[in-house]
Design a protein around this motif. Structure first.
Motif, PDB file in Angstrom:
ATOM      1  N   LEU A 237       0.821  -1.209   0.000  1.00 46.49           N
ATOM      2  CA  LEU A 237       0.000   0.000   0.000  1.00 46.49           C
ATOM      3  C   LEU A 237       0.854   1.257   0.000  1.00 46.49           C
ATOM      4  O   LEU A 237       0.504   2.250  -0.647  1.00 46.49           O
ATOM      5  CB  LEU A 237      -0.918  -0.002   1.229  1.00 46.49           C
ATOM      6  N   ARG A 238       1.989   1.210   0.713  1.00 46.43           N
ATOM      7  CA  ARG A 238       2.879   2.375   0.762  1.00 46.43           C
ATOM      8  C   ARG A 238       3.452   2.670  -0.617  1.00 46.43           C
ATOM      9  O   ARG A 238       3.554   3.828  -1.036  1.00 46.43           O
ATOM     10  CB  ARG A 238       4.001   2.133   1.761  1.00 46.43           C
ATOM     11  N   ALA A 239       3.813   1.615  -1.330  1.00 42.98           N
ATOM     12  CA  ALA A 239       4.361   1.797  -2.679  1.00 42.98           C
ATOM     13  C   ALA A 239       3.320   2.364  -3.630  1.00 42.98           C
ATOM     14  O   ALA A 239       3.594   3.279  -4.417  1.00 42.98           O
ATOM     15  CB  ALA A 239       4.897   0.468  -3.209  1.00 42.98           C
ATOM     16  N   LEU A 240       2.102   1.837  -3.574  1.00 46.85           N
ATOM     17  CA  LEU A 240       1.038   2.331  -4.449  1.00 46.85           C
ATOM     18  C   LEU A 240       0.634   3.760  -4.096  1.00 46.85           C
ATOM     19  O   LEU A 240       0.246   4.542  -4.975  1.00 46.85           O
ATOM     20  CB  LEU A 240      -0.181   1.410  -4.352  1.00 46.85           C
ATOM     21  N   ASN A 241       0.742   4.113  -2.819  1.00 48.23           N
ATOM     22  CA  ASN A 241       0.358   5.453  -2.384  1.00 48.23           C
ATOM     23  C   ASN A 241       1.239   6.527  -3.017  1.00 48.23           C
ATOM     24  O   ASN A 241       0.788   7.660  -3.234  1.00 48.23           O
ATOM     25  CB  ASN A 241       0.432   5.541  -0.853  1.00 48.23           C
ATOM     26  N   THR A 242       2.488   6.181  -3.323  1.00 49.10           N
ATOM     27  CA  THR A 242       3.386   7.152  -3.951  1.00 49.10           C
ATOM     28  C   THR A 242       2.997   7.447  -5.396  1.00 49.10           C
ATOM     29  O   THR A 242       3.491   8.412  -5.982  1.00 49.10           O
ATOM     30  CB  THR A 242       4.841   6.640  -3.928  1.00 49.10           C
ATOM     31  N   CYS A 243       2.111   6.625  -5.954  1.00 46.48           N
ATOM     32  CA  CYS A 243       1.713   6.797  -7.361  1.00 46.48           C
ATOM     33  C   CYS A 243       0.373   7.501  -7.528  1.00 46.48           C
ATOM     34  O   CYS A 243      -0.005   7.830  -8.661  1.00 46.48           O
ATOM     35  CB  CYS A 243       1.629   5.430  -8.051  1.00 46.48           C
TER      36      CYS A 243
END
Length: 318
Positions: A237-243
């Protein structure tokens, strides 16, 4: 005969259009347009100022954001004169040369913005799929080179459009359906053979926005594939949040552009109000919303903006 044609060409003008049927309230409609322009120009200027003055923001992601802000700023400045002149002063006429210049800047800036969105997708792709090499791949000289290449591409591929249009004779009722000049519309006003210009216009769309959107889609397919392989749900979720901010910017830019292009090429005058609405959305909404979206999603940038504003008001208060 040539002299007569030249005189006819040079004296011709186009008539821009506001919102049909609402001419009596155009002055009132100009108020929200003014607010939108002020907010977009101030918002993008603040983004540029914060990134320039804060050394901690001199990173690839924020450098690409500053490129996006410059492009959005340019689009706002390019469309302000004709839109506000129609709604505030009912001045609809625009000369051929002014129209050609405006469509050149609008289309070239849109191509550049498409390229910047592609670079931002590449930034997210490297950050998520190959984080260990992020700093070595996205160096400042390489970012400058990529930005220059896409700047030259956007300008070089659009330069022939106004020259192709300048060759035509315009002998119809030259009433455009937008408050600014676009290649697709001006081209249809010609009473000459527009086959070459039409094919080249389609070629530019496919080579720029079409190719860029395809590469952005491919990059996100790779990003999703990498993220799904992450064991930790929180890290995923943290990785997707950056996008999220970038995805919003992509949707805001490409959705109305695709819809407007389809209507112009295949609508044949149908859905005039939808065409006008999509035209305004494609040029006015991204410069207005992008600074807000990125400021909200970037805690560091939000903190810098808040601190700067507090410092400004504190200084004024003393």
């Amino acid at each position: 005969m040539s002299s007569a044609n030249d005189t006819k060409f040079n004296s011709a003008v186009f008539l821009l259009t506001g919102i049909p049927g609402l001419e009596d309230v155009h002055l009132w409609i100009s108020i929200p347009f003014c607010f939108m322009y002020v907010i977009s120009i101030v918002g993008n200027s603040v983004i540029l100022f914060i990134i320039k003055t804060d050394p901690s923001l001199h990173e690839p992601m924020y450098i690409f954001l500053s490129m996006l802000a410059v492009t959005d700023f340019g689009i706002s400045i390019t469309t302000i004169p004709t839109i506000l002149s129609i709604y505030m002063f009912n001045c609809r006429e625009i000369s051929l040369n002014a129209c050609f210049a405006q469509l050149f800047f609008i289309h070239s800036l849109q191509c550049i913005e498409s390229s910047v969105l592609l670079l931002m997708a590449f930034d997210r792709f490297i950050a998520i799929c190959n984080p260990l090499r992020y700093a070595s791949i996205l160096t400042l000289p390489r970012i400058a080179e990529m930005g220059l290449v896409f700047l030259l591409r956007g300008m070089a591929i659009i330069v022939p459009l106004p020259f192709l249009l300048k060759r035509f004779q315009y002998c119809q009722a030259n009433v455009l359906s937008h408050s600014y000049c676009l290649h697709q519309e001006v081209m249809k006003m010609a009473c000459s053979d527009i086959t070459v210009s039409s094919i080249y216009g389609l070629f530019t769309n496919l080579l720029t926005m079409g190719l860029d959107s395809l590469l952005i889609l491919v990059s996100y397919v790779m990003i999703i594939k990498t993220v799904l392989s992450i064991a930790s749900h929180a890290e995923c979720l943290r990785a997707l949040n950056t996008c999220i901010s970038h995805v919003c910017a992509v949707l805001l830019f490409y959705t109305p552009e695709i819809g407007l292009s389809v209507i112009h090429r295949f609508g044949k005058g149908s859905f005039p109000l939808l065409q006008i609405l999509l035209g305004y959305i494609s040029l006015l909404v991204p410069p207005l919303i992008n600074p807000i979206v990125y400021s909200v999603k970037s805690k560091h940038l939000t903190k810098q903006i808040r601190d700067r504003l507090l410092r400004l008001f504190t200084h004024k208060g003393t």
